[in-house]
Structure formats: structure tokens, C-alpha cells
Design an enzyme around this catalytic site. Structure first.
Site, PDB file in Angstrom:
ATOM      1  N   TYR A   1       0.793  -1.227   0.000  1.00 56.96           N
ATOM      2  CA  TYR A   1       0.000   0.000   0.000  1.00 56.96           C
ATOM      3  C   TYR A   1       0.826   1.279   0.000  1.00 56.96           C
ATOM      4  O   TYR A   1       0.271   2.366  -0.097  1.00 56.96           O
ATOM      5  CB  TYR A   1      -0.941   0.009   1.212  1.00 56.96           C
ATOM      6  CG  TYR A   1      -1.908  -1.146   1.193  1.00 56.96           C
ATOM      7  CD1 TYR A   1      -2.969  -1.163   0.305  1.00 56.96           C
ATOM      8  CD2 TYR A   1      -1.743  -2.231   2.046  1.00 56.96           C
ATOM      9  CE1 TYR A   1      -3.854  -2.229   0.267  1.00 56.96           C
ATOM     10  CE2 TYR A   1      -2.624  -3.298   2.025  1.00 56.96           C
ATOM     11  CZ  TYR A   1      -3.667  -3.301   1.128  1.00 56.96           C
ATOM     12  OH  TYR A   1      -4.544  -4.348   1.091  1.00 56.96           O
TER      13      TYR A   1
ATOM     14  N   HIS B   1      -8.914   1.194  -5.838  1.00 56.49           N
ATOM     15  CA  HIS B   1      -8.078   0.264  -5.076  1.00 56.49           C
ATOM     16  C   HIS B   1      -6.627   0.680  -5.256  1.00 56.49           C
ATOM     17  O   HIS B   1      -6.163   0.844  -6.395  1.00 56.49           O
ATOM     18  CB  HIS B   1      -8.286  -1.182  -5.533  1.00 56.49           C
ATOM     19  CG  HIS B   1      -9.687  -1.635  -5.305  1.00 56.49           C
ATOM     20  ND1 HIS B   1     -10.151  -1.976  -4.051  1.00 56.49           N
ATOM     21  CD2 HIS B   1     -10.729  -1.735  -6.154  1.00 56.49           C
ATOM     22  CE1 HIS B   1     -11.432  -2.292  -4.147  1.00 56.49           C
ATOM     23  NE2 HIS B   1     -11.811  -2.148  -5.403  1.00 56.49           N
TER      24      HIS B   1
END
Length: 145
Positions: free
Chosen positions: A24, A101
Site C-alpha cells: 500500500y 483500489h
């Protein structure tokens, strides 16, 4: 119509910056909110942001958006793959929305490949890191009269 976009971040996204940075990155939720607000501002929109680890809080925010928002940018996190009620909330308010996302969900575990939102989202941005939020705002704004 109001020139406002609701930014929704789902479960565990409050951990951005420390959660699995190899997947991430190191940007925080505050960074995501700033990136989104900056992109929206360039297009004449303001942003109201909500993050929760509780599905009902997210649904309540989505319901409230129909009163004063022109669209929604949402990263539902793990609810992407499990939540029919989140899908129902998004379709029920009749606002265009962008599904975002940070990681490339298609390069990850097989269970992440399915989205309950992909066939009803006006925009999908997958795997562009946190810059994907700005991409989503730009694409969504182009659809809002």
C-alpha cells in the site's frame, strides 16, 4: 446540484502508512484525503471524507450523500469482496461513483479478484497507488454535469 464529492474509505484504510507498506505504500489516510481534495478543488468540487471500520457507518454516509453530493469516490477495502449491502447503498442513492483500489487486486489473492461493485461503478481505478484517488476524481467529475 452541489459540487461536492463524498470520499469513502473502508475498513483498515485508517492504517495506511503503516499497514503492509510493500503493498500500500507509505502514504497515510490524511495524504489520501489531501490528494483527493486537491484534485477535486482543481475541478471546482469540494470533498467530504469519511473512513470507518464499520459497514453501517459507511452506508449511513452514502445515504446522506444524496442530500448534498454529486458523486462518490470509494475504496471499500475488504468490503469490495463481501458486501452486497454496500452495493445496494451505492445503487440506491443513484449517484455516480468511482471504485478505487490502491493495489492491483488482480495481482493478489484470488478472492480479491471479485468485486461486488465493478459492474455498477461508473469509474474503476485499480493499482495506481494513492494517486488513483486523483485519477478517480478526474474521471468521475467528467461524468457529472
Amino acid at each position: 446540484m452541489t459540487r461536492r464529492i463524498l470520499l469513502v474509505n473502508g475498513p483498515n484504510l485508517n492504517l495506511l502508512g503503516t499497514r503492509e507498506p510493500e503493498i500500500y505504500g507509505t502514504a497515510t489516510l490524511t495524504d489520501v484525503e489531501r490528494i483527493t481534495a486537491d484534485a477535486a478543488s482543481e475541478l471546482g468540487f469540494e470533498v467530504r471524507a469519511v473512513q470507518s471500520n464499520h459497514e453501517g457507518v459507511l452506508i449511513d454516509a452514502i445515504h446522506a450523500a444524496r442530500e448534498d453530493c454529486a458523486g462518490i469516490v470509494i475504496n471499500p477495502g475488504g468490503l469490495t469482496h463481501t458486501s452486497v449491502v454496500l452495493r445496494d447503498a451505492l445503487t440506491g442513492v443513484s449517484l455516480p461513483f468511482a471504485e478505487v483500489h490502491i493495489s492491483d487486486v488482480y495481482a493478489r489473492e484470488v478472492f480479491r479478484h471479485h468485486s461486488y461493485l465493478d459492474d455498477v461503478a461508473a469509474v474503476r481505478v485499480v493499482g495506481h497507488g494513492v494517486d488513483g484517488y486523483a485519477d478517480a476524481v478526474r474521471q468521475l467529475a467528467a461524468l457529472i454535469p
